[in-house]
Design a protein around this motif. Structure first.
Motif, PDB file in Angstrom:
ATOM      1  N   THR A 361      -6.817   0.738   9.229  1.00  0.00           N
ATOM      2  CA  THR A 361      -6.407  -0.483   9.936  1.00  0.00           C
ATOM      3  C   THR A 361      -7.236  -0.705  11.199  1.00  0.00           C
ATOM      4  OG1 THR A 361      -4.669   0.750  11.104  1.00  0.00           O
ATOM      5  CG2 THR A 361      -4.038  -0.349   9.059  1.00  0.00           C
ATOM      6  N   VAL A 398      -7.765  -2.837   6.249  1.00  0.00           N
ATOM      7  CA  VAL A 398      -7.242  -4.004   6.959  1.00  0.00           C
ATOM      8  C   VAL A 398      -8.137  -4.238   8.163  1.00  0.00           C
ATOM      9  CG1 VAL A 398      -5.293  -4.978   8.221  1.00  0.00           C
ATOM     10  CG2 VAL A 398      -4.873  -3.486   6.245  1.00  0.00           C
ATOM     11  N   LYS A 400      -8.271  -6.119  11.328  1.00  0.00           N
ATOM     12  CA  LYS A 400      -7.335  -6.863  12.157  1.00  0.00           C
ATOM     13  C   LYS A 400      -8.053  -7.950  12.958  1.00  0.00           C
ATOM     14  CE  LYS A 400      -5.674  -2.992  13.969  1.00  0.00           C
ATOM     15  NZ  LYS A 400      -4.820  -1.951  14.590  1.00  0.00           N
ATOM     16  N   SER A 404      -6.341 -11.822   9.886  1.00  0.00           N
ATOM     17  CA  SER A 404      -6.596 -10.450   9.416  1.00  0.00           C
ATOM     18  C   SER A 404      -6.947 -10.456   7.929  1.00  0.00           C
ATOM     19  CB  SER A 404      -5.364  -9.571   9.646  1.00  0.00           C
ATOM     20  OG  SER A 404      -5.166  -9.360  11.026  1.00  0.00           O
ATOM     21  N   ILE A 406      -7.524  -8.155   4.317  1.00  0.00           N
ATOM     22  CA  ILE A 406      -7.114  -6.952   3.600  1.00  0.00           C
ATOM     23  C   ILE A 406      -7.944  -6.850   2.338  1.00  0.00           C
ATOM     24  CG2 ILE A 406      -5.192  -5.775   2.445  1.00  0.00           C
ATOM     25  CD1 ILE A 406      -3.336  -7.535   4.232  1.00  0.00           C
ATOM     26  N   ASN A 415      -4.744 -13.259   5.994  1.00  0.00           N
ATOM     27  CA  ASN A 415      -3.420 -13.528   6.541  1.00  0.00           C
ATOM     28  C   ASN A 415      -3.444 -14.772   7.419  1.00  0.00           C
ATOM     29  OD1 ASN A 415      -0.649 -12.891   7.007  1.00  0.00           O
ATOM     30  ND2 ASN A 415      -1.206 -12.247   9.066  1.00  0.00           N
ATOM     31  N   LEU A 431       2.120  -2.297  13.868  1.00  0.00           N
ATOM     32  CA  LEU A 431       1.646  -2.528  12.504  1.00  0.00           C
ATOM     33  C   LEU A 431       1.503  -1.221  11.735  1.00  0.00           C
ATOM     34  CD1 LEU A 431       0.573  -4.429  10.304  1.00  0.00           C
ATOM     35  CD2 LEU A 431      -1.708  -4.144  11.306  1.00  0.00           C
ATOM     36  N   THR A 435       3.571  -0.406   8.306  1.00  0.00           N
ATOM     37  CA  THR A 435       2.823  -0.104   7.086  1.00  0.00           C
ATOM     38  C   THR A 435       3.263   1.229   6.494  1.00  0.00           C
ATOM     39  OG1 THR A 435       0.927  -1.301   8.031  1.00  0.00           O
ATOM     40  CG2 THR A 435       0.516   0.070   6.101  1.00  0.00           C
ATOM     41  N   VAL A 453       1.171  -6.639   7.228  1.00  0.00           N
ATOM     42  CA  VAL A 453       0.365  -7.579   8.010  1.00  0.00           C
ATOM     43  C   VAL A 453       1.058  -8.936   8.087  1.00  0.00           C
ATOM     44  CG1 VAL A 453      -1.805  -8.885   7.996  1.00  0.00           C
ATOM     45  CG2 VAL A 453      -1.831  -6.418   7.594  1.00  0.00           C
ATOM     46  N   HIS A 456       4.352  -8.631  10.243  1.00  0.00           N
ATOM     47  CA  HIS A 456       3.966  -8.364  11.636  1.00  0.00           C
ATOM     48  C   HIS A 456       3.635  -9.685  12.337  1.00  0.00           C
ATOM     49  CE1 HIS A 456       0.873  -6.546  14.567  1.00  0.00           C
ATOM     50  NE2 HIS A 456       2.037  -6.029  14.916  1.00  0.00           N
TER      51      HIS A 456
END
Length: 486
Positions: A361, A398, A400, A404, A406, A415, A431, A435, A453, A456
């Motif tokens: 992440t 991920v 960020k 974000s 993935i 996201n 986060l 997760t 994600v 969050h």
């Protein structure tokens, strides 16, 4: 945001779709241009029904052609229409020439933009479109600045001028739109990086290009949607929902691991343990007795905790000293599913490895260290960066940040939840805990990452709606996360 599909494409793919529609389906380019301008005008009327004046800024390409179609539609509807061009109209080519002449024959007039314009009503940005791949030139930058300072509502056609439609990077200057009307399919760059500062609301018109055309092209990514958790059986007990072990909180950094631990609790993990430095143990569960805290000074201390855990989260407050190195080495040797965050990622960058059973992440700085590049390189193409991370490190990655990303070996997701209130220390620790808890409850690696994600950011949006973005604390999200997961 209203879209007809969750799939995202790069500009080259959209051009290929246009080519297929023109060559194979006998949909002339002029027809597509007229459909685009009409769709944009309809979206303008729906968004601003009280407006009856528009000011259109046109460039030289097909984007300008879309603008001239919109201008003629507005003229036919009785609008007051003012059009400024940044290039001599003699330089227009192809279908743009035809729709320009249609506008003139309908009684429209075009003025050269000389650095100043009297903008009234809704401003329509038809300057540059999706083809831009270099910094905005000085004359276009001046027009963009004028649009952005006019204090009028703004509609951008296809993409805000100056925004890279693949990466979401502003190329020096970009129009700040209230509404972006894009065509055929959604573009990748509208949803990540700097795009949130420029696109406003996004609507997509297919221009009647059938889905079968896009089906011939593999989507680059998809917008993330929320995964629904199953209801818990009435006979459930704590053993059904996993045991999360969080490792971190080196000297002076106990807050990070505490936040991650609380997030795991609020997200439904059956048991939550923290392994941290001995000096923190009496402090970590003050006010939160549900956290089982263990003093770990050596790998021998860690080993029995690893054996009991079903999922490991490592990194929050970990630091990068010899203790941190030992914690990470023994964690990875356990082969347990794990979430690797914060300084654990910085340590991993020093000794790269591949594991199929982890979720990484990184924020852009950590991603740059993992890939041996700069944060500017990451920002220049976040899609390429997250794919390279996943290729080199395996598992789920991920990336960020705003929008974000993935990635796993099967695909890539973007996201759309979250807001600038999340730009503060500790949000990543939350986060990581969420997760880990979802992973412990039986979700796959990629589904745990996707739901964590999404929720969050969704929790942060709920907090912002009630209390505003400025001053948002990571711990403010915890009750909302629990509510949203239920």
């Amino acid at each position: 945001m209203q879209t007809s599909s969750q799939a995202l494409y790069r500009v080259a793919q959209i051009r290929e779709a246009e080519h297929i529609a023109i060559q194979n389906l006998q949909m002339p380019g002029l027809q597509l241009m007229r459909s685009a301008g009409m769709a944009a005008f309809n979206a303008l009327r729906q968004r601003w029904p009280e407006q009856n004046r528009i000011t259109v800024f046109c460039g030289a390409g097909n984007n300008a052609g879309d603008g001239y179609v919109l201008a003629k539609q507005a003229l036919d509807a009785g609008f007051g229409v003012v059009v400024y061009t940044l290039v001599p109209v003699e330089q227009l080519q192809g279908d743009a020439v035809t729709v320009y002449r249609d506008f003139i024959q309908a009684g429209g007039q075009v003025s050269a933009f000389g650095g100043w314009a009297q903008a009234t009503g809704v401003i329509v940005d038809a300057l540059l479109g999706t083809g831009l791949c270099r910094p905005v030139s000085e004359d276009y930058a001046l027009a963009i600045s004028h649009i952005n300072h006019a204090d009028r509502p703004v509609l951008s056609i296809d993409v805000p001028s100056g925004l890279h439609a693949d990466s979401g990077c502003a190329l020096g200057h970009a129009v700040k739109a209230d509404l972006t009307v894009t065509f055929i399919a959604l573009k990748c760059g509208l949803f990540t990086g700097e795009a949130g500062d420029y696109c406003g609301d996004i609507v997509c018109s297919s221009l009647n290009v059938p889905d079968s055309v896009l089906a011939q092209l593999p989507a680059t990514a998809h917008l993330l949607s929320k995964i629904a958790l199953q209801r818990r059986p009435r006979s459930a007990h704590k053993g059904h929902f996993g045991h999360v072990l969080l490792i971190g909180g080196n000297r002076g950094f106990s807050g990070a691991i505490r936040l991650a631990g609380e997030a795991a609790l609020y997200s439904g993990a059956g048991l939550v343990s923290i392994a941290s430095r001995a000096g923190h143990i009496d402090l970590l569960n003050i006010g939160r007795p549900e956290l089982m805290c263990h003093a770990v000074e050596t790998a021998c201390d860690l080993q029995p905790l690893l054996e009991k855990a079903s999922v490991i989260v490592i990194g929050p407050g970990l630091s990068q000293d010899s203790w941190a190195h030992d914690m990470l080495r023994y964690t990875l040797a356990s082969a347990k599913p794990c979430v690797v965050d914060a300084d654990a990622l910085n340590l991993l960058a020093q000794h790269p490895a591949r594991h199929a059973n982890w979720i990484l992440t990184p924020h852009p700085g950590e991603a740059a260290r993992l890939l041996g590049c700069t944060t500017a390189d990451i920002a220049a193409d976040r899609f390429a960066a997250v794919k390279k991370l996943q290729t080199e490190y395996a598992g789920v990655c991920v990336l960020k940040g705003a929008g974000s990303l993935i990635a796993d070996e099967s695909g890539l997701w973007v996201n759309t939840t979250g807001n600038p209130g999340m730009a503060g220390g500790g949000m990543g620790d939350i986060l990581a805990g969420v997760t880990g808890a979802l992973l412990a409850q039986g979700l796959t690696l990629v589904d745990a990452a996707k739901l964590a994600v999404y929720v969050h950011g969704e929790a942060a949006d709920a907090v912002a709606a009630m209390q505003g973005e400025r001053g948002m604390l990571p711990s403010d999200l915890l009750p909302k996360i629990r509510e949203l997961l239920n």
